[in-house]
Design a protein around this motif. Structure first.
Motif, PDB file in Angstrom:
ATOM      1  N   THR A  98       0.661  -1.079  -0.028  1.00  0.00           N
ATOM      2  CA  THR A  98       0.036   0.062  -0.096  1.00  0.00           C
ATOM      3  C   THR A  98       0.935   1.157   0.105  1.00  0.00           C
ATOM      4  OG1 THR A  98      -1.699  -1.103   1.026  1.00  0.00           O
ATOM      5  CG2 THR A  98      -1.789   1.264   1.295  1.00  0.00           C
ATOM      6  N   SER A  99       2.015   1.374   0.792  1.00  0.00           N
ATOM      7  CA  SER A  99       2.920   2.609   0.887  1.00  0.00           C
ATOM      8  C   SER A  99       3.499   2.594  -0.476  1.00  0.00           C
ATOM      9  CB  SER A  99       3.663   2.382   2.057  1.00  0.00           C
ATOM     10  OG  SER A  99       4.780   3.338   2.041  1.00  0.00           O
ATOM     11  N   THR A 100       4.156   1.530  -0.965  1.00  0.00           N
ATOM     12  CA  THR A 100       4.838   1.537  -2.100  1.00  0.00           C
ATOM     13  C   THR A 100       3.854   2.150  -3.284  1.00  0.00           C
ATOM     14  OG1 THR A 100       6.110  -0.181  -1.621  1.00  0.00           O
ATOM     15  CG2 THR A 100       5.973   0.352  -4.017  1.00  0.00           C
ATOM     16  N   LYS A 101       2.572   1.651  -3.412  1.00  0.00           N
ATOM     17  CA  LYS A 101       1.668   2.069  -4.476  1.00  0.00           C
ATOM     18  C   LYS A 101       1.596   3.493  -4.357  1.00  0.00           C
ATOM     19  CE  LYS A 101      -2.929   1.237  -6.409  1.00  0.00           C
ATOM     20  NZ  LYS A 101      -4.023   0.273  -6.170  1.00  0.00           N
ATOM     21  N   SER A 102       1.150   3.978  -3.180  1.00  0.00           N
ATOM     22  CA  SER A 102       1.223   5.600  -2.981  1.00  0.00           C
ATOM     23  C   SER A 102       2.019   6.169  -3.425  1.00  0.00           C
ATOM     24  CB  SER A 102       0.447   5.443  -1.466  1.00  0.00           C
ATOM     25  OG  SER A 102       0.377   6.996  -1.029  1.00  0.00           O
ATOM     26  N   SER A 103       3.339   5.841  -2.937  1.00  0.00           N
ATOM     27  CA  SER A 103       4.727   6.614  -3.202  1.00  0.00           C
ATOM     28  C   SER A 103       4.864   6.748  -4.430  1.00  0.00           C
ATOM     29  CB  SER A 103       5.674   5.905  -2.309  1.00  0.00           C
ATOM     30  OG  SER A 103       5.443   5.953  -1.225  1.00  0.00           O
ATOM     31  N   VAL A 135      11.479   9.020  -1.167  1.00  0.00           N
ATOM     32  CA  VAL A 135      11.288  10.446  -0.540  1.00  0.00           C
ATOM     33  C   VAL A 135       9.862  10.433  -0.118  1.00  0.00           C
ATOM     34  CG1 VAL A 135      11.290  12.930  -1.345  1.00  0.00           C
ATOM     35  CG2 VAL A 135      13.096  11.382  -1.977  1.00  0.00           C
ATOM     36  N   PHE A 136       8.814  10.095  -1.023  1.00  0.00           N
ATOM     37  CA  PHE A 136       7.592  10.105  -0.759  1.00  0.00           C
ATOM     38  C   PHE A 136       7.175   9.261   0.423  1.00  0.00           C
ATOM     39  CE2 PHE A 136       6.917  12.430  -4.915  1.00  0.00           C
ATOM     40  CZ  PHE A 136       6.161  13.607  -4.427  1.00  0.00           C
ATOM     41  N   SER A 137       7.813   8.303   0.641  1.00  0.00           N
ATOM     42  CA  SER A 137       7.223   7.519   1.630  1.00  0.00           C
ATOM     43  C   SER A 137       7.825   8.005   3.043  1.00  0.00           C
ATOM     44  CB  SER A 137       8.065   6.140   1.638  1.00  0.00           C
ATOM     45  OG  SER A 137       9.387   5.937   1.962  1.00  0.00           O
ATOM     46  N   ASN A 138       8.857   8.852   3.070  1.00  0.00           N
ATOM     47  CA  ASN A 138       8.984   9.580   4.095  1.00  0.00           C
ATOM     48  C   ASN A 138       8.526  11.232   4.359  1.00  0.00           C
ATOM     49  OD1 ASN A 138      11.754   8.249   5.465  1.00  0.00           O
ATOM     50  ND2 ASN A 138      11.587   7.564   3.330  1.00  0.00           N
ATOM     51  N   LYS A 139       8.049  11.733   3.273  1.00  0.00           N
ATOM     52  CA  LYS A 139       7.494  12.961   3.170  1.00  0.00           C
ATOM     53  C   LYS A 139       6.289  12.929   2.620  1.00  0.00           C
ATOM     54  CE  LYS A 139       9.533  16.712   4.053  1.00  0.00           C
ATOM     55  NZ  LYS A 139      10.241  18.074   4.072  1.00  0.00           N
ATOM     56  N   LYS A 140       5.114  12.878   2.980  1.00  0.00           N
ATOM     57  CA  LYS A 140       4.020  12.717   2.341  1.00  0.00           C
ATOM     58  C   LYS A 140       3.726  13.997   1.464  1.00  0.00           C
ATOM     59  CE  LYS A 140       3.447   8.524   4.200  1.00  0.00           C
ATOM     60  NZ  LYS A 140       3.950   7.360   3.604  1.00  0.00           N
ATOM     61  N   ILE A 141       3.772  15.194   1.959  1.00  0.00           N
ATOM     62  CA  ILE A 141       3.772  16.411   1.323  1.00  0.00           C
ATOM     63  C   ILE A 141       5.061  17.165   1.352  1.00  0.00           C
ATOM     64  CG2 ILE A 141       2.478  18.703   1.397  1.00  0.00           C
ATOM     65  CD1 ILE A 141       0.247  17.392   2.929  1.00  0.00           C
ATOM     66  N   LEU A 142       5.681  17.672  -0.057  1.00  0.00           N
ATOM     67  CA  LEU A 142       6.820  18.172  -0.184  1.00  0.00           C
ATOM     68  C   LEU A 142       6.357  19.657  -0.261  1.00  0.00           C
ATOM     69  CD1 LEU A 142       8.240  16.017  -3.118  1.00  0.00           C
ATOM     70  CD2 LEU A 142       8.526  15.874  -0.670  1.00  0.00           C
ATOM     71  N   SER A 143       7.347  20.372   0.275  1.00  0.00           N
ATOM     72  CA  SER A 143       7.521  21.740   0.423  1.00  0.00           C
ATOM     73  C   SER A 143       8.028  22.402  -1.086  1.00  0.00           C
ATOM     74  CB  SER A 143       8.109  22.329   1.519  1.00  0.00           C
ATOM     75  OG  SER A 143       9.489  21.948   1.417  1.00  0.00           O
ATOM     76  N   ALA A 144       7.860  23.737  -1.165  1.00  0.00           N
ATOM     77  CA  ALA A 144       8.394  24.326  -2.289  1.00  0.00           C
ATOM     78  C   ALA A 144      10.030  24.038  -2.357  1.00  0.00           C
ATOM     79  CB  ALA A 144       8.186  25.721  -2.673  1.00  0.00           C
ATOM     80  N   GLU A 145      10.602  24.166  -1.262  1.00  0.00           N
ATOM     81  CA  GLU A 145      12.022  23.917  -1.225  1.00  0.00           C
ATOM     82  C   GLU A 145      12.654  22.203  -1.347  1.00  0.00           C
ATOM     83  OE1 GLU A 145      15.634  24.867   2.082  1.00  0.00           O
ATOM     84  OE2 GLU A 145      13.585  24.782   2.812  1.00  0.00           O
TER      85      GLU A 145
END
Length: 532
Positions: free
Chosen positions: A282-287, A319-329
């Motif tokens: 599930t996590s891999t699919k989402s990421s 990266v997406f598995s560790n940070k669900k939402i990414l900032s502009a930076e």
């Protein structure tokens, strides 16, 4: 450490009938990593001819194990019976093609698919089984069917050459029913021990991937890895990434779970419980879905075919598995890493250890903000870009095409917008144009490389024929005149020089490469600096 398997080897020479019996009982099966049945009819005839002449046909290599491989194929077109989990199974490692022919010809039922071959007693040769039964043509599938065999032999009595044909039939039956095939059996080896052996002896040179190993390994009945991987790939299909390979998805899973993509880490996924695997899938699919969305919006990457390196999707999913939402930076830092890595060939031939180490670098740079971009090497130089040749399977070419797409190029012929999502959905050379056409450069006997990326721009396929092999000193000035006040906008969107001191009617190919390479270089450096 070398594995000594001498004590776990068994040899035997069973009769053909015994092998057929074991197949029918479901005790001999084909492992999932074997290639499909590919033999053609002449190869089958050659095998049968060798048996009929008592020639050796080579040995079979079987792997006897209590483990049950989750995904198995039947023998050729024949569905085999299920066996209980307590019965050991012999998996065919070498000899699948021969065994399939033998089973099809001698063991299958009359109405089964597959090779239905007969022996012409008059011509003394093998032939496809005729639709209409002929008196002197013996169907090989009757050889172990006593009643049909005896009826056929009795029927030969009405033939004018009955005694000779009956003798030939008796000889054939005697040879086939007494023919023995050498069998070597590997006993109680693990999947990891068996697969290198399979790779060595497999005549097709098939190299097993880690994915093959994982799918072949034992899983619970409630969890089928192959199905889960296919579901993830299918979810990416609408976004153009349905061609992602199973190995890549496994690496994403290992990266997310273990922060490593080393082979031992990928294989250790087998030790997870069903609940842990379900959660990881599930996590891999989402990421992966988030990764693909980012690749589309930030890098105009609409297809797996244009991804410079598999490593990029693996790292992004981590990266997406560790940070669900990414900032502009965060996104700026990803741009720096993506473009720098793509143009400097960072992941060309990269080992699993190298990629695993870069997971740590990306963590430090993008997630923790504790390092700078120097972790990913120096940015490309101008001369480096000039040396890149435009080739569809070249990662630098893919990066260059994406770099062009990011500035929303316009058709140089009429200023219309190029649909980059369509142009980059699948590789099509008609979507790209040699500004100084190759045929023209050949006519003037140019010694310079005609296929440099510096000589390539994007152009809608419908417009490519318009330019064809025209002299650029003639067609470019005409286009400039036709575009009028839009000339600068259109040419700038294609990173083409805006000439003030001279014009395209006099510009040599060598001077063009120099001028445009500087513009392309400036654009690439901006991208590698994180600018859009």
């Amino acid at each position: 450490m070398r594995t000594n398997i001498a004590g776990r080897l068994g040899t035997d020479t069973p009769l053909i009938k015994d092998l057929i019996g074991d197949i029918k009982k479901g005790e001999i099966k084909i492992p999932q990593f074997q290639r499909k049945f590919v033999w053609k009819e002449p190869q089958a005839f050659n095998l049968l001819d060798s048996i009929a002449n008592n020639y050796p046909v080579g040995s079979l290599l079987l792997w006897k194990t209590q483990s049950k491989l989750t995904v198995e194929r039947n023998i050729g077109d024949f569905k085999l019976p299920e066996t209980d989990d307590l019965s050991p199974t012999d998996y065919v490692l070498d000899g699948q093609q021969r065994l399939t022919v033998i089973y099809s010809c001698f063991g299958a039922n009359d109405d089964d698919q597959g090779y239905s071959i007969a022996y012409d007693l008059e011509k003394e040769e093998f032939t496809p089984n005729p639709v209409d039964q002929k008196l002197s043509v013996f169907p090989l599938r009757w050889i172990y069917q006593t009643t049909k065999l005896l009826n056929f032999r009795t029927g030969l009595a009405s033939h004018n050459n009955a005694l000779q044909l009956q003798e030939r039939l008796d000889n054939l039956i005697d040879i086939v029913t007494n023919y023995r095939i050498p069998v070597v059996t590997l006993k109680d080896l693990t999947v990891e021990e068996v697969c290198p052996i399979f790779e060595r002896i497999n005549s097709s040179g098939t190299r097993l991937s880690t994915y093959d190993l994982m799918v072949a390994a034992t899983w619970t009945q409630q969890f089928n890895l192959n199905n889960e991987i296919e579901e993830i790939a299918n979810s990416l299909h609408p976004k153009g990434f349905g061609d992602i390979e199973g190995d890549a998805i496994l690496k994403c899973m290992a990266a997310i779970k273990f922060k490593s993509v080393k082979r031992e880490n990928v294989l250790s996924l087998r030790n997870l419980t069903k609940e842990e695997m379900d959660e990881l899938v599930t996590s891999t699919k989402s990421s992966l879905l988030k990764s693909v969305d980012l690749l589309c919006t930030e890098f105009k990457l609409y297809s797996w075919d244009y991804l410079p390196y598999e490593a990029i999707i693996v790292i992004l999913s981590y990266v997406f598995s560790n940070k669900k939402i990414l900032s502009a930076e965060d996104i700026r830092d990803i741009r720096i890493w993506f473009w720098t890595s793509s143009f400097t060939l960072r992941y060309r031939g990269a080992s699993d250890s190298f990629l695993s180490n870069d997971l740590k670098n990306v963590t430090s740079f993008i997630i923790e903000k504790q390092a700078d971009s120097s972790l990913f090497g120096l940015r490309p130089g101008r001369n480096d870009l000039k040396k890149i040749l435009f080739r569809s399977n070249n990662s630098s070419t893919r990066a260059y095409v994406l770099a062009l797409a990011c500035i929303n190029p316009l058709n140089i012929t009429n200023g219309s917008k190029i649909d980059t999502s369509n142009a980059l959905s699948i590789y099509n050379k008609k979507q790209f144009h040699h500004i100084y056409p190759q045929a023209y450069l050949k006519r003037i006997s140019s010694d310079l490389e005609t296929n440099s990326i510096i000589n390539i721009c994007m152009l809608a396929a419908s417009e490519n024929n318009f330019i064809s092999d025209q002299n650029p000193n003639e067609y470019l000035p005409k286009l400039i005149e036709t575009l009028g006040e839009r000339y600068e906008e259109v040419f700038s969107s294609n990173l083409l020089p805006l000439l003030t001191s001279t014009d395209y009617s006099k510009l040599s190919y060598e001077d063009f490469l120099e001028l445009r390479s500087e513009i392309v270089y400036s654009h690439v450096i901006k991208l590698c600096s994180g600018e859009k």
